[in-house]
Scaffold this motif. Structure first.
Motif, PDB file in Angstrom:
ATOM      1  N   LEU A   5      33.527  43.653  62.366  1.00 45.74           N
ATOM      2  CA  LEU A   5      33.402  44.287  63.646  1.00 45.74           C
ATOM      3  C   LEU A   5      34.809  44.909  63.956  1.00 45.74           C
ATOM      4  O   LEU A   5      35.872  44.279  63.633  1.00 45.74           O
ATOM      5  N   LYS A   6      34.881  46.017  64.173  1.00 46.12           N
ATOM      6  CA  LYS A   6      36.159  46.903  64.650  1.00 46.12           C
ATOM      7  C   LYS A   6      36.852  46.166  65.664  1.00 46.12           C
ATOM      8  O   LYS A   6      38.087  46.302  66.097  1.00 46.12           O
ATOM      9  N   ASN A   7      36.310  45.542  66.714  1.00 47.21           N
ATOM     10  CA  ASN A   7      36.743  45.024  67.933  1.00 47.21           C
ATOM     11  C   ASN A   7      36.802  43.433  67.912  1.00 47.21           C
ATOM     12  O   ASN A   7      37.252  43.000  68.941  1.00 47.21           O
ATOM     13  N   THR A   8      36.886  42.751  66.936  1.00 48.71           N
ATOM     14  CA  THR A   8      36.862  41.324  66.712  1.00 48.71           C
ATOM     15  C   THR A   8      37.436  40.672  65.458  1.00 48.71           C
ATOM     16  O   THR A   8      37.039  41.281  64.336  1.00 48.71           O
ATOM     17  N   VAL A   9      38.327  39.917  65.625  1.00 47.33           N
ATOM     18  CA  VAL A   9      38.886  39.038  64.562  1.00 47.33           C
ATOM     19  C   VAL A   9      38.713  37.573  64.810  1.00 47.33           C
ATOM     20  O   VAL A   9      38.730  37.177  65.967  1.00 47.33           O
ATOM     21  N   ILE A  10      38.947  36.799  63.905  1.00 48.25           N
ATOM     22  CA  ILE A  10      38.972  35.264  64.037  1.00 48.25           C
ATOM     23  C   ILE A  10      40.487  35.152  63.525  1.00 48.25           C
ATOM     24  O   ILE A  10      40.918  35.614  62.518  1.00 48.25           O
ATOM     25  N   TYR A  11      41.113  34.244  64.217  1.00 40.97           N
ATOM     26  CA  TYR A  11      42.343  33.598  64.219  1.00 40.97           C
ATOM     27  C   TYR A  11      42.222  32.282  64.225  1.00 40.97           C
ATOM     28  O   TYR A  11      41.848  31.647  65.194  1.00 40.97           O
ATOM     29  N   ALA A  12      42.692  31.624  63.142  1.00 38.14           N
ATOM     30  CA  ALA A  12      42.430  30.065  62.975  1.00 38.14           C
ATOM     31  C   ALA A  12      44.000  29.401  62.684  1.00 38.14           C
ATOM     32  O   ALA A  12      44.665  30.137  62.021  1.00 38.14           O
ATOM     33  N   THR A  13      44.141  28.280  63.347  1.00 28.63           N
ATOM     34  CA  THR A  13      45.331  27.580  62.987  1.00 28.63           C
ATOM     35  C   THR A  13      45.023  26.178  62.163  1.00 28.63           C
ATOM     36  O   THR A  13      43.914  25.632  62.399  1.00 28.63           O
ATOM     37  N   SER A  14      45.748  25.724  61.185  1.00 22.79           N
ATOM     38  CA  SER A  14      45.546  24.614  60.699  1.00 22.79           C
ATOM     39  C   SER A  14      46.747  24.069  60.017  1.00 22.79           C
ATOM     40  O   SER A  14      47.759  24.706  59.492  1.00 22.79           O
ATOM     41  N   ASN A  15      47.095  22.698  60.193  1.00 23.15           N
ATOM     42  CA  ASN A  15      47.988  21.908  59.609  1.00 23.15           C
ATOM     43  C   ASN A  15      47.841  21.735  58.175  1.00 23.15           C
ATOM     44  O   ASN A  15      48.785  21.238  57.295  1.00 23.15           O
ATOM     45  N   ARG A  16      46.767  22.119  57.549  1.00 19.81           N
ATOM     46  CA  ARG A  16      46.440  21.997  56.226  1.00 19.81           C
ATOM     47  C   ARG A  16      46.360  23.483  55.522  1.00 19.81           C
ATOM     48  O   ARG A  16      45.426  24.191  56.109  1.00 19.81           O
ATOM     49  N   ARG A  17      47.023  23.731  54.588  1.00 21.94           N
ATOM     50  CA  ARG A  17      46.941  24.955  53.753  1.00 21.94           C
ATOM     51  C   ARG A  17      45.457  25.298  53.424  1.00 21.94           C
ATOM     52  O   ARG A  17      45.333  26.638  53.419  1.00 21.94           O
ATOM     53  N   HIS A  18      44.628  24.152  52.921  1.00 21.27           N
ATOM     54  CA  HIS A  18      43.405  24.653  52.500  1.00 21.27           C
ATOM     55  C   HIS A  18      42.395  24.186  53.082  1.00 21.27           C
ATOM     56  O   HIS A  18      41.219  24.014  52.761  1.00 21.27           O
ATOM     57  N   LEU A  19      42.777  23.792  54.464  1.00 26.47           N
ATOM     58  CA  LEU A  19      41.771  23.276  55.430  1.00 26.47           C
ATOM     59  C   LEU A  19      40.696  22.448  55.095  1.00 26.47           C
ATOM     60  O   LEU A  19      39.961  21.623  55.762  1.00 26.47           O
ATOM     61  N   ILE A  20      41.177  21.517  53.872  1.00 30.07           N
ATOM     62  CA  ILE A  20      40.229  20.415  53.391  1.00 30.07           C
ATOM     63  C   ILE A  20      40.801  19.020  53.369  1.00 30.07           C
ATOM     64  O   ILE A  20      41.855  19.082  52.894  1.00 30.07           O
ATOM     65  N   LYS A  21      40.262  18.041  53.659  1.00 31.61           N
ATOM     66  CA  LYS A  21      40.648  16.827  53.546  1.00 31.61           C
ATOM     67  C   LYS A  21      40.067  16.222  52.357  1.00 31.61           C
ATOM     68  O   LYS A  21      38.974  16.150  52.270  1.00 31.61           O
ATOM     69  N   GLU A  22      40.959  16.084  51.455  1.00 29.42           N
ATOM     70  CA  GLU A  22      40.514  15.845  49.946  1.00 29.42           C
ATOM     71  C   GLU A  22      40.145  14.368  49.938  1.00 29.42           C
ATOM     72  O   GLU A  22      40.936  13.847  49.377  1.00 29.42           O
ATOM     73  N   THR A  23      38.852  13.859  50.162  1.00 31.30           N
ATOM     74  CA  THR A  23      38.583  12.572  50.172  1.00 31.30           C
ATOM     75  C   THR A  23      37.297  12.308  49.129  1.00 31.30           C
ATOM     76  O   THR A  23      36.526  11.534  49.226  1.00 31.30           O
ATOM     77  N   PHE A  24      37.254  13.349  48.079  1.00 29.27           N
ATOM     78  CA  PHE A  24      36.155  13.397  47.126  1.00 29.27           C
ATOM     79  C   PHE A  24      36.200  11.957  46.320  1.00 29.27           C
ATOM     80  O   PHE A  24      37.336  11.496  45.906  1.00 29.27           O
ATOM     81  N   ASP A  25      35.209  11.502  45.924  1.00 31.12           N
ATOM     82  CA  ASP A  25      34.943  10.413  44.898  1.00 31.12           C
ATOM     83  C   ASP A  25      34.503  11.117  43.451  1.00 31.12           C
ATOM     84  O   ASP A  25      33.369  11.389  43.389  1.00 31.12           O
ATOM     85  N   ASP A  26      35.500  10.906  42.529  1.00 33.80           N
ATOM     86  CA  ASP A  26      34.970  11.504  41.144  1.00 33.80           C
ATOM     87  C   ASP A  26      33.707  10.964  40.517  1.00 33.80           C
ATOM     88  O   ASP A  26      32.980  11.528  40.018  1.00 33.80           O
ATOM     89  N   GLY A  27      33.736   9.597  41.044  1.00 36.31           N
ATOM     90  CA  GLY A  27      32.385   8.744  40.362  1.00 36.31           C
ATOM     91  C   GLY A  27      31.099   9.566  40.700  1.00 36.31           C
ATOM     92  O   GLY A  27      30.405   9.163  40.132  1.00 36.31           O
ATOM     93  N   ARG A  28      31.051   9.968  41.946  1.00 34.30           N
ATOM     94  CA  ARG A  28      29.858  10.517  42.506  1.00 34.30           C
ATOM     95  C   ARG A  28      29.558  11.940  42.458  1.00 34.30           C
ATOM     96  O   ARG A  28      28.638  12.408  42.870  1.00 34.30           O
ATOM     97  N   ASP A  29      30.556  12.612  42.103  1.00 31.63           N
ATOM     98  CA  ASP A  29      30.383  14.010  42.177  1.00 31.63           C
ATOM     99  C   ASP A  29      30.749  14.583  40.583  1.00 31.63           C
ATOM    100  O   ASP A  29      31.890  14.695  40.246  1.00 31.63           O
ATOM    101  N   LYS A  30      29.688  14.965  40.051  1.00 33.31           N
ATOM    102  CA  LYS A  30      29.992  15.489  38.786  1.00 33.31           C
ATOM    103  C   LYS A  30      30.547  16.369  38.472  1.00 33.31           C
ATOM    104  O   LYS A  30      31.074  16.990  37.342  1.00 33.31           O
TER     105      LYS A  30
END
Length: 396
Positions: free
Chosen positions: A289-314
């Motif tokens: 939309l020409k009249n709307t934007v999304i501005y977000a802040t985050s203390n994390r550069r990639h927005l994700i808490k990396e808590t994945f378990d290699d053993g259960r995610d192939k």
């Protein structure tokens, strides 16, 4: 036809401003106009109900009616705001209703009491001269800067649990001119916002980096600084991302410009809100939309808490890459890093001057550095907390 009959029937026939009939002052006035001529008790009660409702807001009936009319989100202003055709029938109806409402705005207690033939003195109110039709026309001519409805009266908003927009009555008053440091980072966001205000397609922006560096304050300061140029801010939390498509449908034909502000954005594994934001940022119809934007802040550069378990995610690596790439879907990413000593002290000095502190610079610097060591480190937030405590001590 008496004045009371004219006003009473006029309120009954409102079409464009029909929702105003639900207002407590006008509801009581309507009842007053339709009171039986011989029922003095009913007239006194209705008169008192009207005055009591008015007194909760102001003692000026003119100002009350003016604000009521100017804040009305009706079909006429909606069509003007969306640049849709306005027929002569609709325009004639508007002017007719403004004439009735203008008479109400000029209604003196003395005139009303004479019309009612009340036997006892009654409470009064103030009025002043106003051309309501002319005042309304002026607001319509400035609709791109001031808007209509609640967006004309307020400039910062939040959402309730149902996704409805509600105004912030006491917003943070921070201004860009009072902010120290991070000029380069801040200017990127300002330039993007100015593009939005000029009617160009602006980018969604992610402000990432260390806590307390002024990311959220930057967005609020921009909203305050450009308020008179038609900018409005709507803050929502992560759980309210699902309301964005509906919100954009609501805003798409509004003449104002809007920042949808998401503060402290982070996602955990299997967060259902992740897909919602991804779909919006990837270029759905409502996201451009020409009249709307999304501005977000985050203390994390990639927005994700990396808590994945290699053993259960192939497909661990693919999953991580997909989630990390979410930040890349923002058109602009601005990084705010923790300030070095020089910048930290510059911020301290500026805040101290603003607060009227007269502590010698050497002593101020020493205390500021000691305070930062006791906290999580140097930041704009730490500087503000230090100056606030110092000011409280001096005033205490």
């Amino acid at each position: 036809m008496t004045l009371l009959e004219e006003i009473g029937y006029g309120l009954d026939t409102l079409v464009i401003f029909r929702q105003l009939r639900q207002d407590s002052v006008l509801t009581a006035l309507s009842k007053l106009c339709h009171c039986h001529a011989d029922d003095t008790t009913e007239k006194i009660r209705a008169y008192s109900d009207m005055t009591a409702a008015l007194y909760t807001q102001t003692d000026s009936l003119t100002e009350y009616i003016e604000q009521l009319v100017l804040a009305s989100e009706n079909v006429y202003v909606q069509r003007i705001g969306a640049k849709q055709p306005i027929t002569k029938l609709l325009t004639d109806c508007l002017h007719s209703e403004l004439k009735i409402l203008g008479k109400i705005a000029q209604l003196t207690p003395a005139t009303l009491q004479v019309e009612l033939q009340l036997p006892i003195p009654m409470p009064t109110w103030n009025i002043n001269v106003i051309d309501l039709d002319k005042r309304y026309s002026k607001q319509l001519s400035e609709i791109e800067w001031h808007g209509y409805g609640i967006y004309a009266k307020y400039h910062m908003f939040t959402l309730n649990n149902c996704g409805e927009v509600i105004p912030v009555h006491n917003p943070d008053s921070i201004q860009l001119c009072n902010m120290v440091g991070y000029q380069r980072e801040r200017q990127v966001v300002v330039d993007n916002t100015c593009a939005l205000l000029r009617g160009r397609y602006a980018s969604n922006v992610l402000l990432s980096g260390d806590a307390g560096t002024g990311k959220s304050a930057t967005i609020k300061a921009i909203a305050n600084t450009y308020r008179e140029q038609g900018l409005r801010l709507i803050e929502l939390n992560k759980e309210q991302l699902k309301f964005i498509p509906k919100l954009m449908d609501h805003l798409c034909q509004n003449p104002l410009k809007f920042i949808l502000f998401i503060d402290d954005l982070t996602f955990s594994e299997d967060d259902p809100n992740f897909g919602t934001l991804k779909a919006i940022l990837e270029g759905s119809t409502t996201a451009r939309l020409k009249n709307t934007v999304i501005y977000a802040t985050s203390n994390r550069r990639h927005l994700i808490k990396e808590t994945f378990d290699d053993g259960r995610d192939k497909h661990h690596n693919d999953t991580v890459q997909e989630r990390i790439s979410l930040s890349a879907r923002f058109g602009i990413t601005v990084t705010f890093t923790r300030p070095e000593k020089k910048l930290y002290l510059e911020i301290v000095h500026a805040l101290a001057k603003e607060s009227g502190l007269t502590l010698p610079e050497i002593e101020l610097d020493a205390q500021a550095e000691q305070f930062a060591m006791q906290k999580i480190g140097k930041s704009a937030r730490t500087a503000r907390q230090f100056i606030d405590q110092l000011t409280a001590k001096e005033q205490g």
